[in-house]
Design a protein around this motif. Sequence first.
Motif, PDB file in Angstrom:
ATOM      1  N   MET A   1     -18.930 121.348  96.375  1.00 48.50           N
ATOM      2  CA  MET A   1     -19.315 120.390  97.403  1.00 48.50           C
ATOM      3  C   MET A   1     -20.687 120.723  97.981  1.00 48.50           C
ATOM      4  O   MET A   1     -21.502 119.837  98.240  1.00 48.50           O
ATOM      5  N   ALA A   2     -20.947 122.006  98.169  1.00 49.58           N
ATOM      6  CA  ALA A   2     -22.255 122.418  98.686  1.00 49.58           C
ATOM      7  C   ALA A   2     -23.361 122.047  97.706  1.00 49.58           C
ATOM      8  O   ALA A   2     -24.457 121.610  98.100  1.00 49.58           O
ATOM      9  N   GLY A   3     -23.095 122.210  96.405  1.00 53.02           N
ATOM     10  CA  GLY A   3     -24.097 121.877  95.396  1.00 53.02           C
ATOM     11  C   GLY A   3     -24.469 120.412  95.399  1.00 53.02           C
ATOM     12  O   GLY A   3     -25.615 120.054  95.107  1.00 53.02           O
ATOM     13  N   LEU A   4     -23.521 119.555  95.761  1.00 51.54           N
ATOM     14  CA  LEU A   4     -23.807 118.125  95.794  1.00 51.54           C
ATOM     15  C   LEU A   4     -24.797 117.757  96.898  1.00 51.54           C
ATOM     16  O   LEU A   4     -25.396 116.673  96.868  1.00 51.54           O
ATOM     17  N   LEU A   5     -24.964 118.642  97.889  1.00 52.54           N
ATOM     18  CA  LEU A   5     -25.880 118.361  98.995  1.00 52.54           C
ATOM     19  C   LEU A   5     -27.330 118.713  98.674  1.00 52.54           C
ATOM     20  O   LEU A   5     -28.224 118.459  99.491  1.00 52.54           O
ATOM     21  N   LEU A   6     -27.570 119.299  97.508  1.00 51.51           N
ATOM     22  CA  LEU A   6     -28.943 119.686  97.180  1.00 51.51           C
ATOM     23  C   LEU A   6     -29.857 118.482  96.998  1.00 51.51           C
ATOM     24  O   LEU A   6     -31.051 118.555  97.303  1.00 51.51           O
ATOM     25  N   THR A   7     -29.310 117.386  96.511  1.00 56.00           N
ATOM     26  CA  THR A   7     -30.141 116.187  96.339  1.00 56.00           C
ATOM     27  C   THR A   7     -30.630 115.647  97.683  1.00 56.00           C
ATOM     28  O   THR A   7     -31.838 115.430  97.861  1.00 56.00           O
ATOM     29  N   PRO A   8     -29.745 115.417  98.678  1.00 57.88           N
ATOM     30  CA  PRO A   8     -30.265 114.984  99.985  1.00 57.88           C
ATOM     31  C   PRO A   8     -31.140 116.041 100.644  1.00 57.88           C
ATOM     32  O   PRO A   8     -32.084 115.703 101.363  1.00 57.88           O
ATOM     33  N   PHE A   9     -30.848 117.334 100.407  1.00 56.71           N
ATOM     34  CA  PHE A   9     -31.718 118.373 100.958  1.00 56.71           C
ATOM     35  C   PHE A   9     -33.125 118.247 100.377  1.00 56.71           C
ATOM     36  O   PHE A   9     -34.120 118.373 101.100  1.00 56.71           O
ATOM     37  N   GLY A  10     -33.229 117.989  99.077  1.00 55.58           N
ATOM     38  CA  GLY A  10     -34.538 117.802  98.464  1.00 55.58           C
ATOM     39  C   GLY A  10     -35.278 116.616  99.053  1.00 55.58           C
ATOM     40  O   GLY A  10     -36.502 116.670  99.243  1.00 55.58           O
ATOM     41  N   ALA A  11     -34.546 115.541  99.348  1.00 58.55           N
ATOM     42  CA  ALA A  11     -35.177 114.365  99.946  1.00 58.55           C
ATOM     43  C   ALA A  11     -35.701 114.687 101.341  1.00 58.55           C
ATOM     44  O   ALA A  11     -36.797 114.253 101.723  1.00 58.55           O
ATOM     45  N   ILE A  12     -34.927 115.451 102.122  1.00 61.54           N
ATOM     46  CA  ILE A  12     -35.378 115.850 103.457  1.00 61.54           C
ATOM     47  C   ILE A  12     -36.605 116.752 103.360  1.00 61.54           C
ATOM     48  O   ILE A  12     -37.564 116.605 104.122  1.00 61.54           O
ATOM     49  N   ALA A  13     -36.579 117.695 102.412  1.00 66.75           N
ATOM     50  CA  ALA A  13     -37.714 118.604 102.236  1.00 66.75           C
ATOM     51  C   ALA A  13     -38.975 117.847 101.866  1.00 66.75           C
ATOM     52  O   ALA A  13     -40.088 118.219 102.269  1.00 66.75           O
TER      53      ALA A  13
ATOM     54  N   ILE B   1     -27.105 129.432 100.285  1.00 65.44           N
ATOM     55  CA  ILE B   1     -27.448 130.173  99.068  1.00 65.44           C
ATOM     56  C   ILE B   1     -28.009 129.238  98.011  1.00 65.44           C
ATOM     57  O   ILE B   1     -29.051 129.517  97.390  1.00 65.44           O
ATOM     58  N   ASP B   2     -27.325 128.118  97.775  1.00 63.11           N
ATOM     59  CA  ASP B   2     -27.786 127.179  96.746  1.00 63.11           C
ATOM     60  C   ASP B   2     -29.155 126.600  97.073  1.00 63.11           C
ATOM     61  O   ASP B   2     -29.986 126.385  96.174  1.00 63.11           O
ATOM     62  N   SER B   3     -29.407 126.336  98.343  1.00 66.44           N
ATOM     63  CA  SER B   3     -30.692 125.759  98.741  1.00 66.44           C
ATOM     64  C   SER B   3     -31.831 126.741  98.480  1.00 66.44           C
ATOM     65  O   SER B   3     -32.889 126.353  97.962  1.00 66.44           O
ATOM     66  N   PHE B   4     -31.630 128.003  98.821  1.00 61.56           N
ATOM     67  CA  PHE B   4     -32.669 128.994  98.575  1.00 61.56           C
ATOM     68  C   PHE B   4     -32.858 129.226  97.073  1.00 61.56           C
ATOM     69  O   PHE B   4     -33.992 129.354  96.597  1.00 61.56           O
ATOM     70  N   LEU B   5     -31.779 129.279  96.320  1.00 55.73           N
ATOM     71  CA  LEU B   5     -31.909 129.470  94.881  1.00 55.73           C
ATOM     72  C   LEU B   5     -32.640 128.303  94.222  1.00 55.73           C
ATOM     73  O   LEU B   5     -33.451 128.487  93.307  1.00 55.73           O
ATOM     74  N   ALA B   6     -32.351 127.095  94.680  1.00 55.11           N
ATOM     75  CA  ALA B   6     -32.950 125.913  94.069  1.00 55.11           C
ATOM     76  C   ALA B   6     -34.427 125.758  94.421  1.00 55.11           C
ATOM     77  O   ALA B   6     -35.232 125.311  93.590  1.00 55.11           O
ATOM     78  N   PHE B   7     -34.821 126.139  95.639  1.00 54.62           N
ATOM     79  CA  PHE B   7     -36.167 125.802  96.102  1.00 54.62           C
ATOM     80  C   PHE B   7     -37.056 127.007  96.386  1.00 54.62           C
ATOM     81  O   PHE B   7     -38.223 126.835  96.762  1.00 54.62           O
ATOM     82  N   ASN B   8     -36.509 128.234  96.245  1.00 57.63           N
ATOM     83  CA  ASN B   8     -37.346 129.419  96.430  1.00 57.63           C
ATOM     84  C   ASN B   8     -38.597 129.423  95.557  1.00 57.63           C
ATOM     85  O   ASN B   8     -39.707 129.644  96.058  1.00 57.63           O
ATOM     86  N   PRO B   9     -38.459 129.212  94.233  1.00 57.90           N
ATOM     87  CA  PRO B   9     -39.652 129.262  93.389  1.00 57.90           C
ATOM     88  C   PRO B   9     -40.726 128.268  93.810  1.00 57.90           C
ATOM     89  O   PRO B   9     -41.927 128.599  93.843  1.00 57.90           O
ATOM     90  N   LEU B  10     -40.323 127.036  94.147  1.00 60.13           N
ATOM     91  CA  LEU B  10     -41.292 126.028  94.559  1.00 60.13           C
ATOM     92  C   LEU B  10     -41.941 126.403  95.892  1.00 60.13           C
ATOM     93  O   LEU B  10     -43.154 126.273  96.076  1.00 60.13           O
ATOM     94  N   PHE B  11     -41.139 126.919  96.823  1.00 53.74           N
ATOM     95  CA  PHE B  11     -41.663 127.327  98.126  1.00 53.74           C
ATOM     96  C   PHE B  11     -42.698 128.437  97.983  1.00 53.74           C
ATOM     97  O   PHE B  11     -43.774 128.395  98.584  1.00 53.74           O
TER      98      PHE B  11
END
Length: 394
Positions: free
Chosen positions: A348-360, A230-240
């Motif tokens: 804890m899930a929110g803390l993973l958004l930074t590495p997710f952004g790096a992978i993206a 959920i957090d990943s889609f909320l954070a990156f939906n607009p950019l995608f």
Amino acid sequence: MNEQRLEHDSRPANANRTIGLLSLGHFTNDTYTGYLAPLLPLLVQKIGFSLTLAGVLVSIQAIASSLLQPVFGMLSDRLRRPLLVVIGPLLTALLLSAIGLAHSWTQVACLIVLGGLGTAAFHPQAASLTSRFSGGRKGLAMSVFVTAGSAGHAMGPIFILSVVTLFGLHYSWITVFWGVAVAFLLWRFLPSTLPAAMPAHASPHAIGRSGGKSLLIVIWFIVFLRAFVIDSFLAFNPLFLHQKQYSVMLAGAANTIFEISGSAGTLLGGPISDRFGRKSIILFSLLGSIPLFWLFLHTNGLPALIYLGLAGAILYSSVPVTIIMAQELFPHRSGAVSSLTMGFAWGMAGLLLTPFGAIAEKIGLGPALQGMVIILPVAFLLAVWLPNQKRKTA
């Protein structure tokens, strides 16, 4: 007389009013937590700090309001008065309404940390009391409670931006009066002495200590994985969507569609689980949202937004259900388990958004979001191991 009727008849006096007050408190508390993001551009302009430090503020808020919830959850299980439910929103309102008065990044950070402590204090006891006063309608009560918080968070930006647009950023403090008024209502009308939590042996769903802990770990990982998606889609939906040539306005509206649909799913998921069982709704939520997310990622135009809204409604439907399931496994520790499934896992899930952004950034945003969809079958397989907790009917 069946189990559901027994639970309903044992509801404490003024149960509906108490659940309504707790939901109002949740709405109010989470209204203030929605202040930071919309005020960041104004704060950057006024104080003059970098975008990196702006991101740090967001992380600080997540840590203070989510990761510290277990501490207050364990404390709430020992209290026989609703102290945290009253103090939490009051502290949140006093501190976060004062953000516009800050003159340095450090002052903003301190206000966010202290305001986050109010949020962390409120949620575990409020969720525990919602379940305790709900009788045989735990799913319905928790759905109303959780949806109220989501609505408050969604209204926060509108509330604060309306004030600062009219009067200026330094007048953000006038919004404190709403929080003070609600805190007074909670203090005045909530029961001064709370009913004791159900002993572990009295719950029809409670399991032995070792088995219960194992199942709680499974539930925690399900919530963690669902929150990460959920957090990943909320954070990156607009950019995608912007990369797919959607307008800035339409790309931003995607999150509104996702969250509003999610709120509808949250409101429905609990009462449906009262009838058909907790596990069934969790399994349906995790599995049913997979093809809709896939269709969203591979479709253009209005149909994509429709698929996104349906995915949000289905995935969010299990949010109150996982909280209730954990509480039913540990009725004597409902505050502690609520903090794990409401705050800690999401933090804890929110803390993973930074590495997710790096992978993206390395593989592309589209493939990275597709990877998020793959996480849902993992959560589904974990949910298969959950016990069936279907209510008996007359």
